[in-house]
Design an enzyme around this catalytic site. Structure first.
Site, short mmCIF file in Angstrom:
data_model
loop_
_atom_site.label_atom_id
_atom_site.label_comp_id
_atom_site.label_asym_id
_atom_site.label_seq_id
_atom_site.Cartn_x
_atom_site.Cartn_y
_atom_site.Cartn_z
N TYR A 1 -9.92 4.86 7.01
CA TYR A 1 -10.30 5.25 8.34
C TYR A 1 -11.44 6.27 8.35
O TYR A 1 -11.21 7.50 7.83
CB TYR A 1 -8.96 5.65 9.16
CG TYR A 1 -7.95 4.77 9.20
CD1 TYR A 1 -7.86 3.96 10.51
CD2 TYR A 1 -6.95 4.42 8.09
CE1 TYR A 1 -6.95 3.05 10.72
CE2 TYR A 1 -5.98 3.83 8.31
CZ TYR A 1 -5.75 2.99 9.58
OH TYR A 1 -4.83 2.04 9.87
N TYR B 1 2.86 6.24 10.33
CA TYR B 1 2.05 5.22 9.76
C TYR B 1 3.03 4.30 8.96
O TYR B 1 2.95 2.93 9.14
CB TYR B 1 1.05 5.60 8.60
CG TYR B 1 -0.12 4.63 8.53
CD1 TYR B 1 -1.06 4.36 9.41
CD2 TYR B 1 0.02 3.45 7.38
CE1 TYR B 1 -2.11 3.44 9.26
CE2 TYR B 1 -0.97 2.61 7.34
CZ TYR B 1 -1.78 2.45 8.12
OH TYR B 1 -2.83 1.67 8.29
N HIS C 1 0.78 -1.17 -0.03
CA HIS C 1 0.11 -0.02 0.10
C HIS C 1 0.87 1.32 -0.16
O HIS C 1 1.57 1.36 0.97
CB HIS C 1 -0.88 -0.01 1.14
CG HIS C 1 -2.07 -0.86 1.14
ND1 HIS C 1 -3.15 -1.00 2.09
CD2 HIS C 1 -2.36 -1.69 0.07
CE1 HIS C 1 -4.20 -1.74 1.57
NE2 HIS C 1 -3.66 -2.38 0.27
N LYS D 1 0.24 -0.04 14.76
CA LYS D 1 1.47 -0.35 15.54
C LYS D 1 1.74 -1.59 16.48
O LYS D 1 2.94 -1.67 16.70
CB LYS D 1 1.73 1.02 16.30
CG LYS D 1 1.88 2.20 15.45
CD LYS D 1 3.03 2.24 14.84
CE LYS D 1 3.18 3.38 13.70
NZ LYS D 1 3.08 2.71 12.29
C1 LIG Z 1 -7.74 -9.03 19.17
C2 LIG Z 1 -6.45 -8.06 18.91
C3 LIG Z 1 -6.44 -7.40 17.65
C4 LIG Z 1 -5.21 -6.67 17.11
N1 LIG Z 1 -5.29 -6.06 16.06
C5 LIG Z 1 -4.33 -5.36 15.78
C6 LIG Z 1 -3.97 -4.57 14.65
O1 LIG Z 1 -5.13 -4.50 13.69
N2 LIG Z 1 -2.87 -4.23 14.31
C7 LIG Z 1 -1.70 -4.21 15.20
O2 LIG Z 1 -0.53 -3.70 14.65
N3 LIG Z 1 -1.74 -4.93 16.08
C8 LIG Z 1 -2.94 -5.58 16.44
N4 LIG Z 1 -3.05 -6.17 17.68
C9 LIG Z 1 -1.79 -6.14 18.44
C10 LIG Z 1 -0.89 -7.41 17.90
O3 LIG Z 1 -1.71 -8.42 17.59
C11 LIG Z 1 0.19 -7.29 19.19
O4 LIG Z 1 0.83 -6.39 19.46
C12 LIG Z 1 1.10 -8.60 18.93
O5 LIG Z 1 0.73 -9.88 18.81
C13 LIG Z 1 2.21 -8.45 19.78
O6 LIG Z 1 3.21 -9.54 19.71
P1 LIG Z 1 3.96 -10.24 21.16
O7 LIG Z 1 4.65 -11.37 20.50
O8 LIG Z 1 4.41 -9.19 21.85
O9 LIG Z 1 2.62 -10.81 21.91
P2 LIG Z 1 1.47 -11.78 21.74
O10 LIG Z 1 1.12 -11.94 20.38
O11 LIG Z 1 0.50 -11.82 22.75
O12 LIG Z 1 2.26 -13.24 22.13
C14 LIG Z 1 2.57 -13.61 23.15
C15 LIG Z 1 2.81 -15.02 23.16
O13 LIG Z 1 3.19 -15.58 24.76
C16 LIG Z 1 2.31 -16.90 25.04
N5 LIG Z 1 2.23 -16.61 26.40
C17 LIG Z 1 1.27 -15.92 27.27
N6 LIG Z 1 1.62 -15.88 28.57
C18 LIG Z 1 2.54 -17.22 28.56
C19 LIG Z 1 3.07 -17.92 29.40
N7 LIG Z 1 2.80 -17.45 30.96
N8 LIG Z 1 4.05 -18.68 29.26
C20 LIG Z 1 4.21 -19.13 28.06
N9 LIG Z 1 3.73 -18.35 27.02
C21 LIG Z 1 2.69 -17.53 27.19
C22 LIG Z 1 0.89 -16.57 24.29
O14 LIG Z 1 0.25 -17.65 24.21
C23 LIG Z 1 1.53 -15.96 23.10
O15 LIG Z 1 1.75 -16.81 22.22
C24 LIG Z 1 -4.14 -6.81 18.29
C25 LIG Z 1 -4.27 -7.63 19.19
C26 LIG Z 1 -5.57 -8.17 19.84
C27 LIG Z 1 -5.55 -8.97 21.04
#
Ligand SMILES: Cc1cc2nc3c(=O)[nH]c(=O)nc-3n(C[C@H](O)[C@H](O)[C@H](O)COP(=O)(O)OP(=O)(O)OC[C@H]3O[C@@H](n4cnc5c(N)ncnc54)[C@H](O)[C@@H]3O)c2cc1C
Length: 386
Positions: A197, A381, A72, A293
């Site tokens: 948006y 963005y 995009h 983000k």
């Molecule tokens: C419903 C939803 C919609 C979203 N939509 C967007 C979007 O449109 N655009 C965007 O940029 N971001 C979006 N996000 C945010 C984005 O998905 C997250 O910022 C991203 O997944 C962060 O990655 P992470 O690896 O830090 O955390 P997570 O993806 O949460 O990964 C953490 C991992 O740790 C594991 N875990 C948790 N606790 C434990 C434990 N005690 N022991 C072992 N493992 C554990 C979990 O199972 C998971 O696999 C959204 C989030 C949600 C919840």
């Protein structure tokens, strides 16, 4: 079991970190409390910044993204149905974003893990961190123990890692928004090639997509809204109303196969390091999804963290490790600011009066007419430089 870096969580942050470390010949083990299918199946982010695209390329994992993802060059804003476009590429010297779902990113990361020696232990229940402030930290779970040099807490907003930092050390900053996003996925062509948006008097709406045949739409909704009160027809009617006639004419309706409500929150904890524990991604910070983000900030954290570990193991310097929290937080706060600002600009707040709404409309009109304002939006963005 012993490793150099124990990584807790196999989400985007944890798995990307594991790949970056393996590329540098640094040993790591990932502990994930769910199954691969569960982690890969979560419908979440969909827009990748250029930094995220580049790191996937650097890891040699960008092939499917480039063939199936959508590049995009711009994005659209709408005020009560009237649309204007921000030409991000023209305003930023050619920078673009990639529409490629988090599920696809996870699929690519998981698929390459085994061949690259990324060890993942799934369904590790009851993960606990020990002696984090000593030189010999370790992690336990039901039936296992992992000794390590350092721990990377990549276990998301509800994981175990952040809680291992004593409360007198950690500071948290939070903003809970008085609304959520009701989102659907449907296998219908998107209404527009690029995202829209929409700020509407009835509330925010977003027309987004995952691919040329899969659409993602969102509506701002009350936090106590119930999914059963939103049959597909009601959702399509409301989204068309808020996007406006011009876009509504392009909307293809169809049965949704996923429907959910997500609350919106801004959250940061400081510092992101304590002793031998380093937090990354949602474990340390949350943004409302408006600025796209969340996933990108998680990836940016682990780029900094992987470089810090490489500097330590291959160069013998702790400068990167010692500077990790400050460096990561500097970017995080900019991402938080942008996400908060974009949310404030586009949503209807329950306590808003006529004046507040006029201010939103005036700011949107200012952006429409100002190259400087559009550049500010565009450079945030597509992702600020690392
Ligand atoms: C419903 C939803 C919609 C979203 N939509 C967007 C979007 O449109 N655009 C965007 O940029 N971001 C979006 N996000 C945010 C984005 O998905 C997250 O910022 C991203 O997944 C962060 O990655 P992470 O690896 O830090 O955390 P997570 O993806 O949460 O990964 C953490 C991992 O740790 C594991 N875990 C948790 N606790 C434990 C434990 N005690 N022991 C072992 N493992 C554990 C979990 O199972 C998971 O696999 C959204 C989030 C949600 C919840």
């Amino acid at each position: 079991m012993r490793t150099q870096i124990a990584i807790i969580g196999a989400g985007p942050a944890g798995l990307m970190l594991a790949h970056l470390l393996r590329q540098q010949n640094i040993d790591c083990v990932v502990l994930e409390n769910r199954t691969r299918e569960y982690v890969e199946g979560r419908v979440r982010a969909g827009v990748l910044e250029q930094t995220t695209v580049r790191v996937l390329d650097r890891l040699g994992l960008g092939e499917r993204m480039h063939s199936e993802g959508l590049v995009h060059e711009g994005t659209n804003l709408a005020i009560d149905g009237e649309i204007f476009r921000i030409d991000m590429a023209a305003l930023t010297g050619g920078a673009t974003v990639m529409v490629y779902g988090q599920q696809e990113v996870m699929h690519d990361l998981f698929n390459a893990a085994e061949a690259r020696g990324v060890k993942i232990i799934f369904e590790a229940k009851g993960v606990a961190l020990h002696d984090v402030d000593s030189t010999r930290p370790y992690v336990t779970w039901q039936g296992g123990r992992l000794d390590c040099d350092y721990i990377a807490g990549c276990d998301g907003a509800h994981g175990a890692s952040r809680g291992a930092i004593p409360s007198h050390v950690i500071q948290t900053f939070e903003r809970v928004y008085p609304f959520g996003w009701l989102g659907i996925l449907a296998d219908v062509p998107p209404a527009s090639h690029e995202l829209i948006y929409a700020n509407h008097a009835r509330g925010f709406a977003l027309a987004s997509m995952r691919s040329a045949g899969r659409s993602r739409y969102y509506l701002q909704c009350a936090l106590d809204e119930r999914l059963e009160d939103w049959p597909d027809e009601r959702f399509w009617d409301e989204v068309c109303l808020r996007l406006g006639e011009q876009t509504a004419a392009q909307v293809t309706r169809g049965p949704s196969f996923e429907k959910s409500i997500a609350p919106l929150r801004s959250f940061v904890c400081e510092p992101m390091r304590w002793g031998r524990l380093f937090l990354a991604g949602d474990a340390a910070h949350i943004v409302p999804p408006t600025g796209a983000k969340g996933l990108n900030l998680a990836v940016a954290d682990v780029i900094v963290l992987a470089a810090a570990f490489a500097e330590f193991y291959h160069g013998g310097s702790t400068a990167g490790i010692d500077g990790y929290s400050a460096k990561a937080l500097a970017r995080v706060w900019k991402g938080e600011r942008f996400s908060w600002w974009f949310t404030s600009l586009t949503h209807r707040f329950p306590d808003m009066d006529g004046f507040d709404r006029k201010m939103q409309v005036a700011e949107l009109n200012y952006i429409r007419g100002s190259r400087a304002a559009q550049t500010t939006l565009a450079e945030n963005y597509v992702g600020l430089p690392m």
